[in-house]
Design an enzyme around this catalytic site. Structure first.
Site, mmCIF file in Angstrom:
data_model
loop_
_atom_site.group_PDB
_atom_site.id
_atom_site.type_symbol
_atom_site.label_atom_id
_atom_site.label_comp_id
_atom_site.label_asym_id
_atom_site.label_seq_id
_atom_site.Cartn_x
_atom_site.Cartn_y
_atom_site.Cartn_z
ATOM 1 N N ASN A 60 0.855 -1.190 0.000
ATOM 2 C CA ASN A 60 0.000 0.000 0.000
ATOM 3 C C ASN A 60 0.895 1.245 0.000
ATOM 4 O O ASN A 60 1.710 1.422 0.923
ATOM 5 C CB ASN A 60 -0.905 -0.048 1.245
ATOM 6 C CG ASN A 60 -1.846 1.131 1.319
ATOM 7 O OD1 ASN A 60 -1.442 2.258 1.047
ATOM 8 N ND2 ASN A 60 -3.081 0.889 1.701
ATOM 9 N N HIS A 73 -5.603 3.804 -1.611
ATOM 10 C CA HIS A 73 -6.929 4.207 -1.137
ATOM 11 C C HIS A 73 -7.201 5.626 -1.609
ATOM 12 O O HIS A 73 -6.547 6.570 -1.158
ATOM 13 C CB HIS A 73 -6.933 4.135 0.406
ATOM 14 C CG HIS A 73 -8.260 4.397 1.034
ATOM 15 N ND1 HIS A 73 -8.450 4.308 2.399
ATOM 16 C CD2 HIS A 73 -9.458 4.730 0.519
ATOM 17 C CE1 HIS A 73 -9.715 4.565 2.675
ATOM 18 N NE2 HIS A 73 -10.353 4.837 1.570
ATOM 19 N N ARG A 106 -6.639 12.681 0.906
ATOM 20 C CA ARG A 106 -5.476 12.925 1.769
ATOM 21 C C ARG A 106 -4.303 12.012 1.407
ATOM 22 O O ARG A 106 -3.169 12.292 1.777
ATOM 23 C CB ARG A 106 -5.855 12.758 3.237
ATOM 24 C CG ARG A 106 -5.812 11.359 3.753
ATOM 25 C CD ARG A 106 -5.961 11.303 5.242
ATOM 26 N NE ARG A 106 -7.323 11.550 5.649
ATOM 27 C CZ ARG A 106 -7.913 10.911 6.663
ATOM 28 N NH1 ARG A 106 -7.244 10.023 7.355
ATOM 29 N NH2 ARG A 106 -9.148 11.164 6.988
ATOM 30 N N ARG A 152 -9.250 8.383 -1.057
ATOM 31 C CA ARG A 152 -10.219 8.821 -0.048
ATOM 32 C C ARG A 152 -11.020 10.002 -0.561
ATOM 33 O O ARG A 152 -10.562 10.772 -1.406
ATOM 34 C CB ARG A 152 -9.494 9.217 1.250
ATOM 35 C CG ARG A 152 -8.879 8.045 1.993
ATOM 36 C CD ARG A 152 -8.312 8.503 3.325
ATOM 37 N NE ARG A 152 -9.354 8.732 4.293
ATOM 38 C CZ ARG A 152 -9.656 7.913 5.311
ATOM 39 N NH1 ARG A 152 -8.982 6.812 5.487
ATOM 40 N NH2 ARG A 152 -10.616 8.210 6.130
ATOM 41 N N HIS A 165 0.993 6.077 2.025
ATOM 42 C CA HIS A 165 1.744 6.970 2.905
ATOM 43 C C HIS A 165 2.954 7.610 2.238
ATOM 44 O O HIS A 165 3.529 8.552 2.782
ATOM 45 C CB HIS A 165 2.068 6.271 4.226
ATOM 46 C CG HIS A 165 0.795 6.000 4.973
ATOM 47 N ND1 HIS A 165 -0.008 7.013 5.452
ATOM 48 C CD2 HIS A 165 0.127 4.850 5.228
ATOM 49 C CE1 HIS A 165 -1.093 6.498 6.000
ATOM 50 N NE2 HIS A 165 -1.029 5.189 5.869
ATOM 51 N N GLU A 188 -11.400 -9.131 2.879
ATOM 52 C CA GLU A 188 -10.132 -8.786 3.522
ATOM 53 C C GLU A 188 -10.425 -8.649 5.006
ATOM 54 O O GLU A 188 -11.226 -7.794 5.413
ATOM 55 C CB GLU A 188 -9.544 -7.486 2.952
ATOM 56 C CG GLU A 188 -8.215 -7.145 3.646
ATOM 57 C CD GLU A 188 -7.364 -6.146 2.904
ATOM 58 O OE1 GLU A 188 -7.447 -6.087 1.660
ATOM 59 O OE2 GLU A 188 -6.602 -5.426 3.575
ATOM 60 N N THR A 210 -8.407 3.687 8.456
ATOM 61 C CA THR A 210 -9.659 2.952 8.382
ATOM 62 C C THR A 210 -9.914 2.223 9.701
ATOM 63 O O THR A 210 -9.179 1.319 10.072
ATOM 64 C CB THR A 210 -9.604 1.937 7.218
ATOM 65 O OG1 THR A 210 -9.142 2.617 6.061
ATOM 66 C CG2 THR A 210 -10.964 1.338 6.957
ATOM 67 N N GLU A 213 -8.666 0.749 -3.041
ATOM 68 C CA GLU A 213 -9.545 0.804 -1.870
ATOM 69 C C GLU A 213 -10.440 2.024 -2.018
ATOM 70 O O GLU A 213 -9.967 3.122 -2.345
ATOM 71 C CB GLU A 213 -8.730 0.946 -0.590
ATOM 72 C CG GLU A 213 -7.888 -0.264 -0.268
ATOM 73 C CD GLU A 213 -7.086 -0.052 1.003
ATOM 74 O OE1 GLU A 213 -7.219 1.001 1.645
ATOM 75 O OE2 GLU A 213 -6.299 -0.936 1.333
ATOM 76 N N HIS A 264 -3.885 -4.503 7.742
ATOM 77 C CA HIS A 264 -3.973 -3.334 8.608
ATOM 78 C C HIS A 264 -3.089 -3.518 9.839
ATOM 79 O O HIS A 264 -3.259 -4.458 10.597
ATOM 80 C CB HIS A 264 -5.404 -3.001 9.060
ATOM 81 C CG HIS A 264 -5.595 -1.518 9.264
ATOM 82 N ND1 HIS A 264 -5.115 -0.875 10.374
ATOM 83 C CD2 HIS A 264 -6.137 -0.572 8.488
ATOM 84 C CE1 HIS A 264 -5.391 0.414 10.253
ATOM 85 N NE2 HIS A 264 -5.998 0.626 9.124
HETATM 86 N N1 PXP Z 1 -6.028 -3.072 3.976
HETATM 87 C C1 PXP Z 1 -6.972 -2.108 4.010
HETATM 88 C C2 PXP Z 1 -8.331 -2.439 3.537
HETATM 89 C C3 PXP Z 1 -6.664 -0.810 4.467
HETATM 90 O O1 PXP Z 1 -7.612 0.133 4.504
HETATM 91 C C4 PXP Z 1 -5.343 -0.525 4.863
HETATM 92 C C5 PXP Z 1 -4.987 0.847 5.288
HETATM 93 O O2 PXP Z 1 -5.161 1.728 4.246
HETATM 94 C C6 PXP Z 1 -4.391 -1.551 4.778
HETATM 95 C C7 PXP Z 1 -4.766 -2.817 4.358
HETATM 96 C C8 PXP Z 1 -2.966 -1.331 5.147
HETATM 97 O O3 PXP Z 1 -2.847 -0.977 6.483
HETATM 98 P P1 PXP Z 1 -1.457 -0.458 7.035
HETATM 99 O O4 PXP Z 1 -1.151 0.809 6.301
HETATM 100 O O5 PXP Z 1 -1.702 -0.274 8.484
HETATM 101 O O6 PXP Z 1 -0.442 -1.524 6.721
#
Ligand code: PXP
Length: 243
Positions: A10, A46, A52, A48, A13, A154, A104, A73, A193
């Site tokens: 992901n 994602h 952001r 959003r 960030h 998920e 989330t 996402e 997550h």
């Molecule tokens: N899976 C989903 C559905 C999420 O919303 C997120 C966070 O955006 C993640 C995985 C990844 O989470 P993390 O950034 O904490 O690894």
């Protein structure tokens, strides 16, 4: 048992850091390409409502640049549905979204909103997306996800990630029970997550888990070791847990 777990990286960030200064560095698309070279099996982002993390033009560029599946996402809103249908990502994960949340929080309430969510699942699937629903490992939510035709669930590991000791072990058991039920209902099982080098093993060891989506920790770790090394080390931790 799925022997090799797919790792979705992901890149949200990277966009968070870029957006802090409003310019174009660091570029999340460049990070995604680097992640693929380092072994990511997919890229997750994602979009959003408040933009952001990634922005609309990032999505365009990701779709053009990626050689691996993009997992978009999104919240179940008409705006996001139109964007997903326009771009046609390989996978879509529907997540709950609250404007004030930092990330989330909690899973999607599929059980309480089956008529509302079903058309999203159907329209995205008709566009060719593998549709997943981000849910707590809860029997009712899993049954509801299967009932409205999702291909994938998920499982939200955020709660597990905040626990230690016996409480963490109990949450792993809840995730494992949920994964087994989901697989029995014909759903592919993903999880994500809050996963880190330290806590990923117990989730990766759940036999039905086919894919992990990991972001914040990898991007943070990249500050110290670089993104490629962070991804290699995560891959090794996942593979070690699979045995
Ligand atoms: N899976 C989903 C559905 C999420 O919303 C997120 C966070 O955006 C993640 C995985 C990844 O989470 P993390 O950034 O904490 O690894």
């Amino acid at each position: 048992m799925t022997t090799r777990i797919r790792l979705g990286v992901n890149i949200d960030h990277v966009a968070t850091i870029r957006n802090a200064r409003g310019g174009d560095h660091p570029d999340p698309v460049a990070a995604a390409e680097l992640a693929v070279v380092a072994g990511a099996d997919g890229i997750t982002a994602h979009l959003r409502e408040d933009r952001r993390h990634i922005r609309d033009d990032d999505l365009v560029r990701l779709m053009a640049a990626l050689t691996v599946p993009l997992n978009l996402e999104m919240a179940a809103t008409e705006e996001m549905l139109a964007i997903a249908l326009a771009h046609g990502p390989a996978a879509v994960c529907i997540v709950p979204e609250k404007r004030a949340e930092r990330t989330t929080e909690g899973g999607l309430d599929v059980l309480g909103n089956q008529p509302g969510l079903r058309p999203f699942v159907e329209r995205l699937a008709a566009r060719g997306a593998r549709v997943s629903l981000f849910i707590e490992p809860d029997k009712g939510q899993i049954e509801a996800a299967a009932a409205i035709g999702a291909a994938v669930v998920e499982l939200h590991t955020g709660r597990y990630a905040h626990l230690t000791g016996d409480a963490a072990a109990a949450e792993v058991a809840r995730l494992a029970t949920g994964a087994a039920l989901a697989a029995a209902r014909g759903l592919e099982v993903h999880a994500g997550h809050g996963l880190t080098f330290a806590n990923v093993g117990a989730v990766a060891a759940i036999p039905e888990v086919a894919e992990l989506n990991i972001g914040h920790f990898l991007i943070g770790e990249a500050v110290f070791t670089g993104l490629a090394d962070a991804i290699h080390a995560m891959r090794a931790a996942i593979d070690a847990a699979r045995g």
